[in-house]
Motif scaffolding. Structure first.
Motif, PDB file in Angstrom:
ATOM      1  N   TYR A  40      -0.515  18.334 -48.768  1.00 19.92           N
ATOM      2  CA  TYR A  40       0.510  17.290 -48.746  1.00 19.92           C
ATOM      3  C   TYR A  40       1.185  17.150 -50.094  1.00 19.92           C
ATOM      4  CZ  TYR A  40      -2.078  16.160 -44.556  1.00 19.92           C
ATOM      5  OH  TYR A  40      -2.695  16.253 -43.346  1.00 19.92           O
ATOM      6  N   VAL A  93       4.303  17.415 -45.378  1.00 21.68           N
ATOM      7  CA  VAL A  93       3.293  18.438 -45.137  1.00 21.68           C
ATOM      8  C   VAL A  93       3.826  19.702 -45.785  1.00 21.68           C
ATOM      9  CG1 VAL A  93       2.022  19.706 -43.380  1.00 21.68           C
ATOM     10  CG2 VAL A  93       2.713  17.355 -42.969  1.00 21.68           C
ATOM     11  N   ASP A 137       3.051  22.660 -45.534  1.00 21.00           N
ATOM     12  CA  ASP A 137       3.073  23.832 -44.673  1.00 21.00           C
ATOM     13  C   ASP A 137       4.497  24.136 -44.197  1.00 21.00           C
ATOM     14  OD1 ASP A 137       1.694  25.868 -43.634  1.00 21.00           O
ATOM     15  OD2 ASP A 137       1.242  24.873 -41.731  1.00 21.00           O
ATOM     16  N   ASP A 138       5.147  23.133 -43.662  1.00 17.26           N
ATOM     17  CA  ASP A 138       6.507  23.355 -43.178  1.00 17.26           C
ATOM     18  C   ASP A 138       7.484  22.279 -43.644  1.00 17.26           C
ATOM     19  OD1 ASP A 138       5.470  21.333 -41.788  1.00 17.26           O
ATOM     20  OD2 ASP A 138       5.786  22.169 -39.786  1.00 17.26           O
ATOM     21  N   TRP A 139       7.093  21.568 -44.668  1.00 17.97           N
ATOM     22  CA  TRP A 139       7.938  20.532 -45.278  1.00 17.97           C
ATOM     23  C   TRP A 139       8.352  19.479 -44.263  1.00 17.97           C
ATOM     24  CZ3 TRP A 139       6.828  20.871 -49.970  1.00 17.97           C
ATOM     25  CH2 TRP A 139       6.552  22.118 -50.523  1.00 17.97           C
ATOM     26  N   HIS A 140       7.424  19.230 -43.383  1.00 20.42           N
ATOM     27  CA  HIS A 140       7.644  18.178 -42.405  1.00 20.42           C
ATOM     28  C   HIS A 140       7.376  16.846 -43.072  1.00 20.42           C
ATOM     29  CE1 HIS A 140       7.358  15.975 -38.629  1.00 20.42           C
ATOM     30  NE2 HIS A 140       6.206  15.510 -39.030  1.00 20.42           N
ATOM     31  N   LEU A 152       5.918  13.615 -43.242  1.00 21.38           N
ATOM     32  CA  LEU A 152       4.824  12.993 -42.496  1.00 21.38           C
ATOM     33  C   LEU A 152       4.950  11.480 -42.508  1.00 21.38           C
ATOM     34  CD1 LEU A 152       2.187  13.903 -41.091  1.00 21.38           C
ATOM     35  CD2 LEU A 152       1.018  13.412 -43.207  1.00 21.38           C
ATOM     36  N   ARG A 153       5.154  10.946 -43.690  1.00 22.12           N
ATOM     37  CA  ARG A 153       5.238   9.486 -43.823  1.00 22.12           C
ATOM     38  C   ARG A 153       6.339   9.143 -44.816  1.00 22.12           C
ATOM     39  NH1 ARG A 153       2.882   9.054 -39.933  1.00 22.12           N
ATOM     40  NH2 ARG A 153       1.029   7.833 -39.387  1.00 22.12           N
ATOM     41  N   LEU A 213      -3.355   7.908 -46.905  1.00 24.69           N
ATOM     42  CA  LEU A 213      -2.528   9.067 -46.551  1.00 24.69           C
ATOM     43  C   LEU A 213      -1.504   8.682 -45.486  1.00 24.69           C
ATOM     44  CD1 LEU A 213      -2.063  12.116 -46.768  1.00 24.69           C
ATOM     45  CD2 LEU A 213      -3.936  12.467 -45.196  1.00 24.69           C
ATOM     46  N   ASP A 214      -1.871   7.767 -44.617  1.00 26.12           N
ATOM     47  CA  ASP A 214      -0.953   7.395 -43.540  1.00 26.12           C
ATOM     48  C   ASP A 214      -0.031   6.250 -43.946  1.00 26.12           C
ATOM     49  OD1 ASP A 214      -2.985   5.671 -43.709  1.00 26.12           O
ATOM     50  OD2 ASP A 214      -3.444   5.550 -41.578  1.00 26.12           O
TER      51      ASP A 214
END
Lengths: 598, 448
Positions: free
Chosen positions: B147, B164, B166-169, B171-172, B209-210
């Motif tokens: 992250y 994220v 991994d794919d630059w999503h 998340l929050r 994290l959330d």
């Protein structure tokens, strides 16, 4: 007064004066009194009347009597009334008059007494008055001082008040200032934040615009130039961005969170379990600690409720331990904590009781000890003292040994110490040597003195001998049988005696004069002896010491001389001269001995 | 302790690869890669301009060289020397460039913090993240590389975006309760994000994290606040250094303060050992012969050693200028040792002093007072051993056993400006102004 009265009839011829003077006198009794006393004294000294003193004359006796009666009445002596012995006569009835006088005298004495008293009182009063006045003045001074002080303080207070007022006003203004400044700060802050926000918005807008422009320009340069694309580090192909992917991301996130929480929970659980274990163990130990004591407690206190509680406690403890072992639910925990708490309370109580008991026991012991101690205490003290003494001795011995050991071990220090000792010894020897030397010197001096004196004496003796010899020769030569000289020879024995006594005298004188070291000449000038006596030959010889004296002192004297000589030999040989004059010395000494013997 | 010969470098750009095999140094516009063990040059790359930033990818396969003035980034491959990659940010400019944790993406921050550009080396794809906040530590990757937290500023409010990697999503995305966010940092376990406000306000926020706010911590108000924040390696403690010259330690369960470490000017804590560096000019005695002069530099170098000072010790304090911004006071550096046992701190108004604290006993262990200001300190990644430098020709080392200062036997006035440990803890890279030098620790001695 009586005298006055007595004098009145004697010289009444002078006073034919009227009563006016009397009445005048009565107007001021004190004055009259004074006058009276004055005139009484006057009358005594002079025995002559002044004009005023003629109170009573032969003419006015009745008036006088009446007047005196009046006066007496006014004085409250109405009982005694002076009466004329016979009306018309110039005599007085003496009894009432005397009574009146007596009364008057009494009154007078009383008044005098009271006067004295009053005077004394007055003196006292005046002194107290003076004191009081002094006090008063002092107090006045004080008062003044304090008033002045007070005024000063007032002034100061006023000034301070003024200052306070100014300071208060200052404070007020400062506060106002602060308030103003705070307001300013607050307004500035709000303005600043507002401005900042505005600026930030502007910059944001500008940034937006800039990026828009950059995008619009289709910046050719903005590019990536890669020789060949790389594979992903994990070797997988990239995925499409889908909802599924997003969901999986969420899931992963939650998974990781969950795992983290699980991990933390696990660690907490572990910690909890550890703590529980500790708690259990503590409880067990508590029970263990409590249980063996119970009988004793029971025995001691015989408390039924206690017993019950104990058994209850044990039951519960077992219960809770079981509960906590299989389930860690809330109930069990509560039970556990409760039981622990109870047990803890129990233990605490128990401990307190034990403490109190212990203290009691101790107190008892102490009291017992106190009772016992009186005799044992002393013994113990003695023993301890002895021990201390022993220890001290021991320590001393050890120290000594240590020192010895040290000295024996340490050759250098030993040498040093030895050196020290020899040095000290040397020093001491030197000192002794010095003393010895001094003594020797003294002795030497004495000896020289002695020898010198001896020499002098010898010389004197010799001179004397010579003198005598010359004198004897003269005498001898003069012994011609002339008739006119025979008279002289009649007193032969006398002269011989005198001759004999002469050396005695001389010796004694020399003895006296020896320490004075008198000159030989002054001493030895022989008497011209105008009455030249002619001694007998034996006498002559004796005086010349040609014939030994019947008294055998020579031997002893000789021995003594020898002795002295040996002493001289034993001592350091000082002067050869003295040696040479030994003969003279011996002669002298002989003579001396002889003298001493005679 | 041995020292290598001295190599050239510029801009203090010198890094050991994450796997510890290679040493990359920049000399002007050239990038030199050496073998760490032999120090032989393995590769030599030439960039387009003077390199202003250089970094290894996490897999030690690629090296990124950024030329901020030109807005250029060049990437070199160690395995394929022919391979090359050039990223041009164009007229928008470049202020910062970094690798993503996977080593396949490069994140460039443009001038004015207009955006963060994410370049993929796999797909040549480019993505933009808008509104990044211009702050000291606005981007942080979690330790596992999953992250990325990014501080953003929109509408005069602070936000944090969690991506994220991994794919630059995204998340929050959440707003933080800060006035002016100054930095953020992931806990080492990647589950808690610490966010702190600018120095105007003492405020530390802890987010899950959330995006849930776990806790807020504020020690005081109306005074300059947080200056530095560091997580302990176990994520158990959060150390906060502030302008009031104190370090506060928060625990990870209640996020409350456990203890605070004060940095007093007079040390009379009997548990602490105060080491004072004592300089000694070499005594120029009668043996000042030709030999000594020819020996040269060492004669004129000052010798120094640590001496244990008897307590109490007065530490020299420099009073900061109150009219200047960023006053030189407070705890600017915090570092936990690799095992989390020790914490090293530096108080800016006692710049010549480094403090070492024991995290088990929660007390002061050692105070290292130097003759000049501490420039940099770093813990050995394997052992509880602290290396320090003060901008002179000496290297200082502290360990629980003691303290030592070592003269760097390099010629030509080598002054250690910065240092970094090799990941094995066997050697140290000492960076001078224009040079670098390796220092090898003696492992046998350690065993003793």
């Amino acid at each position: 007064m009586g005298e006055w009265w007595t004098t009145v009839p004697i010289e009444s011829s002078l006073g034919n004066f009227d009563i006016s003077s009397i009445s005048h006198a009565t107007m001021s009794p004190s004055k009259q009194n004074n006058l009276l006393s004055m005139y009484s004294s006057l009358s005594l000294s002079k025995s002559s009347y002044s004009v005023i003193s003629a109170f009573c004359t032969e003419d006015n006796i009745p008036q006088c009597i009446s007047y005196i009666n009046q006066e007496l009445a006014s004085l409250g002596l109405s009982s005694t009334c002076i009466e004329a012995s016979s009306p018309g006569a110039a005599g007085l009835n003496p009894v009432p008059a005397l009574n009146a006088t007596y009364e008057l005298l009494q009154i007078h004495r009383r008044t005098m007494c009271s006067l004295e008293e009053l005077e004394r009182e007055q003196l006292k009063k005046s002194s107290t008055l003076e004191h009081v006045q002094m006090n008063n003045s002092r107090l006045k001074d004080q008062l003044e001082l304090s008033i002045r002080e007070k005024s000063g303080l007032h002034e100061m207070e006023r000034q301070l008040q003024l200052k306070i007022k100014t300071l208060q006003s200052c404070l007020k203004t400062e506060k106002d200032e602060v308030q103003k400044l705070q307001n300013i700060i607050a307004s500035r802050a709000s303005q600043y934040s507002h401005d900042a926000k505005r600026k930030e918005r502007e910059t944001a807008k500008l940034k937006e615009r800039l990026s828009q422009l950059l995008v619009d320009r289709k910046d050719k340069k903005l590019a990536i130039d890669v020789l060949n694309c790389l594979g992903r580090s994990d070797g997988k192909r990239s995925h499409w961005k889908t909802a599924k992917a997003a969901a999986s991301h969420e899931g992963e996130m939650y998974k990781s969170l969950l795992s983290d929480y699980e991990a933390s929970q696990r660690s907490l659980m572990l910690e909890n379990a550890e703590l529980k274990k500790v708690l259990q163990q503590m409880k067990k130990e508590m029970i263990h600690v409590l249980s063996p004591r119970q009988p004793s407690i029971r025995g001691a206190t015989a408390d039924d409720s206690q017993e019950q509680a104990d058994s209850d406690l044990e039951d519960r403890a077992g219960d809770s331990s079981r509960g906590s072992l299989d389930k860690s639910c809330e109930h069990a925990r509560e039970q556990l904590t409760n039981s622990i708490r109870q047990q803890w309370r129990k233990l605490r109580n128990h401990m307190e009781r034990l403490d109190s008991q212990a203290s009691q026991v101790q107190n008892q012991l102490e009291s017992n000890k106190d009772v016992i101690s009186r005799e044992t205490h002393e013994d113990e003290m003695e023993r301890m003292r002895r021990e201390v003494q022993q220890c001290k001795e021991f320590i001393d011995a050890q120290q000594q040994l240590l020192q010895q050991l040290n000295t024996s071990f340490d050759d250098e220090t030993a040498a040093l110490l030895n050196d020290c000792y020899t040095l000290e010894e040397k020093e001491r020897l030197k000192e002794e040597w010095r003393l010895f030397e001094e003594q020797k010197r003294n002795f030497e001096r004495e000896r020289t003195n002695f020898t010198e004196a001896a020499i002098r004496l010898g010389r004197e003796k010799k001179a004397f001998e010579e003198d005598r010899a010359s004198w004897l020769k003269n005498q001898f030569l003069n012994m011609t049988p002339f008739t006119d000289r025979r008279r002289c020879s009649s007193s032969d024995g006398q002269s011989a005696l005198s001759i004999r006594s002469e050396p005695e005298m001389r010796m004694s004188s020399s003895k006296v004069q020896l320490p004075k070291s008198s000159t030989y000449t002054s001493f030895s000038t022989p008497k011209p002896a105008p009455s030249a006596t002619v001694p007998s030959t034996t006498e002559l010889y004796r005086t010349l010491r040609l014939i030994p004296d019947p008294s055998s002192t020579r031997h002893s004297s000789h021995g003594r001389w020898h002795e002295s000589s040996t002493i001289e030999d034993g001592e350091s040989q000082v002067k050869a001269k003295s040696r040479l004059r030994c003969g003279d010395l011996s002669i002298f000494s002989l003579g001396e001995d002889e003298n001493s013997l005679t | 302790m041995n020292f290598s010969e001295v190599f050239k470098q510029s801009n203090q750009l010198c890094k050991v690869s994450p796997d510890g095999k290679y040493l990359a140094t920049c000399v002007q516009y050239r990038l030199v890669v050496r073998d760490v063990s032999t120090l032989q040059i393995l590769q030599l790359y030439t960039c387009l301009d003077q390199i202003s930033h250089m970094d290894w990818s996490s897999d030690s396969l690629f090296i990124l060289c950024a030329m901020y003035k030109r807005g250029l980034v060049q990437v070199w491959s160690l395995e394929q020397p022919d391979w090359h990659c050039k990223i041009d940010e164009g007229s928008i400019g470049l202020v910062s460039s970094r690798w993503s944790p996977d080593g396949r993406h490069i994140l460039n921050t443009t001038e004015f913090h207009l955006r963060v550009t994410v370049w993929s080396l796999c797909t040549k794809a480019v993505s933009y993240i808008k509104y990044p906040k211009a702050c000291s530590k606005g981007i942080d990757f979690s330790r596992d590389g999953c992250y990325m937290a990014l501080a953003e500023r929109r509408d005069c409010k602070d936000y944090v975006s969690v991506f994220v990697c991994d794919d630059w999503h995204l998340l929050r995305h959440f707003e933080t309760e800060t006035q002016d966010l100054a930095g953020l940092e992931w806990s080492p376990n990647g589950c808690v994000l610490a966010v702190w406000d600018s120095c105007l306000e003492y405020k530390v926020l802890l987010y899950s994290l959330d995006g849930r706010l776990l806790s807020t911590y504020s020690a005081y108000e109306w005074s300059l606040g947080v200056k530095s924040v560091t997580w302990s390696p176990s994520s158990q403690f959060l150390a906060i250094g502030s302008y009031d010259e104190k370090v506060r330690i928060l625990n990870h369960i209640t996020w409350k303060k456990i203890t605070q470490f004060e940095h007093p000017s007079t040390i009379n804590n009997t548990k602490a050992v105060v080491y004072k560096e004592v300089e000694r000019r070499p005594v120029v005695s009668d043996d000042l012969s030709l030999h000594n002069i020819t020996v040269g530099t060492t004669l004129f170098n000052t010798q120094s050693k640590y001496e244990i000072c008897p307590l109490p010790v007065q530490i020299p304090v420099v009073k900061p200028d109150p009219d200047r911004a960023n006053p030189k006071i407070g705890i600017s550096s915090l570092a936990f040792s690799a095992d989390g046992r020790y914490l090293a701190t530096k108080n800016d108004n006692m710049a010549s002093v480094a403090w070492v604290w024991d995290m088990q006993k929660m007390n002061l262990v050692a105070v290292l007072e130097h003759t000049s200001a501490v420039k940099c300190f770093q813990w050995d990644p394997k052992h509880p051993r602290l290396a320090l430098c003060t901008g002179n020709a000496k290297l200082y080392l502290w360990s629980p056993a003691g303290c030592v200062s070592v003269q760097v036997p390099a010629e030509g006035g080598f002054q250690v400006q910065s240092l970094s440990w090799h990941c094995t803890g066997d050697s140290l890279i000492l960076l001078g102004k224009e040079q670098l030098c390796l220092c090898y620790m003696e492992t046998e001695q350690e065993d003793k």
